[in-house]
Scaffold this motif. Structure first.
Motif, mmCIF file in Angstrom:
data_model
loop_
_atom_site.group_PDB
_atom_site.id
_atom_site.type_symbol
_atom_site.label_atom_id
_atom_site.label_comp_id
_atom_site.label_asym_id
_atom_site.label_seq_id
_atom_site.Cartn_x
_atom_site.Cartn_y
_atom_site.Cartn_z
ATOM 1 N N GLY A 278 -2.680 54.446 -51.282
ATOM 2 C CA GLY A 278 -2.037 55.097 -50.093
ATOM 3 C C GLY A 278 -2.262 56.606 -49.728
ATOM 4 N N ARG B 108 -3.908 60.265 -48.821
ATOM 5 C CA ARG B 108 -4.877 60.706 -47.965
ATOM 6 C C ARG B 108 -5.848 61.813 -49.010
ATOM 7 N NH1 ARG B 108 -1.528 62.595 -42.733
ATOM 8 N NH2 ARG B 108 -0.436 60.704 -42.084
ATOM 9 N N ASP C 141 -2.961 59.754 -36.607
ATOM 10 C CA ASP C 141 -1.580 60.061 -36.719
ATOM 11 C C ASP C 141 -0.733 59.038 -35.626
ATOM 12 O OD1 ASP C 141 -2.147 62.250 -37.897
ATOM 13 O OD2 ASP C 141 -1.820 63.671 -36.264
ATOM 14 N N PRO D 229 0.786 56.094 -38.697
ATOM 15 C CA PRO D 229 1.044 56.983 -39.992
ATOM 16 C C PRO D 229 1.213 56.271 -41.277
ATOM 17 C CG PRO D 229 3.107 56.588 -38.431
ATOM 18 C CD PRO D 229 1.936 56.225 -37.803
ATOM 19 N N ASP D 230 1.430 55.100 -41.293
ATOM 20 C CA ASP D 230 1.446 54.570 -42.647
ATOM 21 C C ASP D 230 0.152 53.936 -43.149
ATOM 22 O OD1 ASP D 230 4.166 54.751 -42.683
ATOM 23 O OD2 ASP D 230 4.391 52.708 -41.442
ATOM 24 N N VAL D 231 -1.344 54.159 -42.409
ATOM 25 C CA VAL D 231 -2.202 53.663 -42.814
ATOM 26 C C VAL D 231 -2.997 54.900 -43.567
ATOM 27 C CG1 VAL D 231 -4.610 53.081 -42.114
ATOM 28 C CG2 VAL D 231 -2.484 52.298 -40.940
ATOM 29 N N SER D 232 -3.400 54.868 -44.778
ATOM 30 C CA SER D 232 -3.923 55.967 -45.445
ATOM 31 C C SER D 232 -5.424 56.346 -44.980
ATOM 32 C CB SER D 232 -4.146 55.510 -47.068
ATOM 33 O OG SER D 232 -5.068 54.413 -47.109
#
Length: 588
Positions: free
Chosen positions: A32, A34, A160, A163-166
């Motif tokens: 997860g 970035r 954005d 926000p929880d998605v890599s």
């Protein structure tokens, strides 16, 4: 604890292990985090999101800049059993794709940045379960990059919103300044940067001054089997070059934005499917294809920048097999490039001039080409790569500093009004009506170059123009540029590479496409062509040449033995295994 991705890699893709930084990138994605991955073309960037897309719950949204590229990647993904789709303006099944996305039936969804940045697409994604955002060709987000696309700047607000998605950004060409900009523009922390080596050791680099470019390119085509791309600087030039190269006996097509769209699409599709076609194209071609078996890339003129050169030559040899990148240049290319710099916005001129200087260093060097290329991207390189024209002994660079001073003196003493040919005539004492009329035969520079030095005058003239020691004025006459002073005062030296003699070859002669001359390898290629035609896919989608060579060398007799070969995943084993085993058994 994160699951080990290796078993999935072996089962789905048929690869025994990861290459380079692939595992490092994949594990960050699975965790997860970035990430920005800078990996050379051919290093397997697409696997770094395709593999997590199979392992993670939800859909990976891939933002890619060109429709043709998305469709190529779609075919490759479906060939290994990945549930994938594209959502583009030319797709007739858009309603079905949206339904599959909402229903959780897609591992991968490919979209263009223009669609991804729209409000309606954001609303569609809010109805889906997302696993990852993958931003391909991420240098397009940066104004410092060589292919800036404004819509890429709108991707951060989209991501954005989830926000929880890599998120994973991928590029093959980004210097340090561009990397920093990508990180900022896409909301990736500095510690998320992973830089693989830029070297493409399977590509042999050659750089040659132009003499007769169509003939020079034809010589390369005759001796280099397999598909190839010839980059030409104008639309009209692509068609003229294609007509000239037809004499080689190879299938040759042109590609540029001015062609009828149906013809352009057919030429591209035929090239992607072909095993020996040559396509003459403007630089827009290539970014939109995912063809791994391109054996040579020729630049019939100067590329836009060293970044563009790296990316365009990187379209050769993506399957890892030996390939050639050959650049032909002339001093007039640098003259035109400097004129274009004078026409851009003042704030961009310094950057453009630096890019041009990097190209100058690449073509002028008598040392290792690869070293110049890699150091531009901040990477250390050995002094001798063993796989460029200079390192293979073709350089023979000689010190021409004194001759360069003679050349500059002749330009000065004749009034900085005459072109290269006339300056050569003055230096070698070739009397003409013009030299008599101008009284130049009485100058101190008249006939001061002997026959041995005379052979170096043309490369010296090119080098002086390239270094900006000389500039061509609007009438074609030579005048001093800012680089002249250092040479005349003894503060700089100049070396040149003499033009090699042309090697005469029999007309139409070419190296064998199958270097081992193995009849089984050719039989396997023929079966691959048949299966590709039946399935409506390019041959490389079924298996790469390297996999067929393994089959010919190891001669597996069962599915179990075939399954251990690199590139034979479970889906391809089921779809094609028996057909290739039949060919191998028949050759026993």
């Amino acid at each position: 604890m994160l699951p080990d991705p290796l078993p999935t890699l072996q089962r789905v893709f048929g690869f025994p292990d990861f290459r380079g930084v692939q595992r490092q990138v994949v594990e960050r994605v699975l965790g997860g985090q970035r990430t920005l991955a800078v990996m050379p073309t051919g290093a397997g960037k697409s696997l770094t999101y395709q593999l997590p897309a199979v392992m993670l719950h939800g859909t990976c949204v891939v933002v890619s800049p060109l429709i043709a590229l998305m469709h190529d990647q779609l075919r490759a993904a479906e060939a290994v059993g990945i549930r994938a789709a594209t959502l583009t303006s030319v797709d007739a099944n858009q309603a079905e794709t949206r339904s599959r996305l909402r229903g959780g039936e897609l591992d991968l969804l490919y979209v263009a940045p223009e669609r991804a940045s729209g409000q309606s697409f954001r609303e569609l994604l809010s109805q889906a379960d997302l696993a990852l955002f993958a931003i391909d060709e991420a240098h397009c987000v940066s104004e410092w990059g060589h292919d800036f696309r404004p819509d890429y700047r709108l991707l951060k607000p989209l991501m954005d919103s989830f926000p929880d998605v890599s998120r994973l950004a991928l590029t093959a060409t980004a210097d340090a300044h561009t990397r920093a900009d990508i990180l900022a523009q896409l909301g990736i922390p500095a510690d998320g940067l992973i830089v693989s080596g830029f070297d493409r050791p399977n590509i042999r680099y050659h750089v040659t001054p132009k003499t007769s470019t169509p003939r020079q390119v034809a010589d390369i085509i005759r001796r280099t089997p397999g598909p190839g791309i010839v980059y030409v600087q104008s639309r009209a030039g692509t068609e003229k070059m294609a007509a000239s190269l037809a004499s080689t006996g190879r299938p040759v097509r042109a590609y540029h934005a001015g062609l009828d769209p149906a013809i352009r699409a057919k030429n591209q599709a035929d090239f992607v499917a072909s095993e020996d076609m040559v396509i003459c194209a403007t630089v827009a071609f290539g970014m939109g294809i995912d063809k791994p078996d391109v054996r040579f890339v020729v630049h019939a003129g100067l590329p836009k920048s060293i970044e563009a050169y790296y990316q365009e030559t990187g379209r050769a040899g993506r399957d890892g097999d030996p390939s050639v990148a050959h650049l032909f240049w002339g001093a007039e290319d640098f003259v035109r490039a400097r004129q274009r710099i004078d026409e851009v916005e003042p704030e961009r001129r310094a950057g453009e001039a630096a890019r041009l200087q990097s190209l100058s260093a690449l073509v002028e060097t008598g040392g290792c080409r690869r070293q110049v290329l890699l150091r531009h991207f901040g990477e250390d390189a050995p002094a001798d790569c063993g796989n460029c024209d200079n390192c293979l002994g073709a350089s023979g660079a000689v010190d021409a500093t004194e001759l360069a001073r003679k050349f500059l003196s002749a330009v000065f003493r004749t009034g900085q009004m005459f072109g290269v040919t006339y300056i050569e005539q003055v230096l070698t004492g070739k009397s003409t009506e013009r030299s008599l009329m101008n009284g130049h035969e009485n100058l101190s520079v008249w006939d001061i170059v002997d026959a041995e030095e005379a052979a170096l005058l043309k490369p010296v003239g090119r080098a002086l123009l390239l270094r900006d020691a000389l500039r061509a004025n609007e009438h074609g006459g030579l005048e001093f540029g800012p680089g002249a002073r250092a040479l005349l005062k003894g503060e700089a030296t100049l070396s040149v590479v003499p033009q090699p003699r042309r090697e005469r070859r029999a007309r139409g002669a070419a190296a064998a496409a199958n270097p081992a001359d193995d009849p089984l390898f050719e039989a396997l290629r023929e079966r691959r062509r048949e299966l590709a035609k039946e399935g409506g896919v390019p041959p490389y989608v079924i298996f790469h040449d390297s996999t067929l060579r393994d089959m010919a060398a190891r001669r597996p007799t069962s599915r179990a033995e075939l399954a251990v070969l690199s590139g034979v995943g479970a889906r391809k084993l089921d779809a094609y295994g028996d057909a290739f085993l039949e060919v191998i058994r028949a050759a026993a």
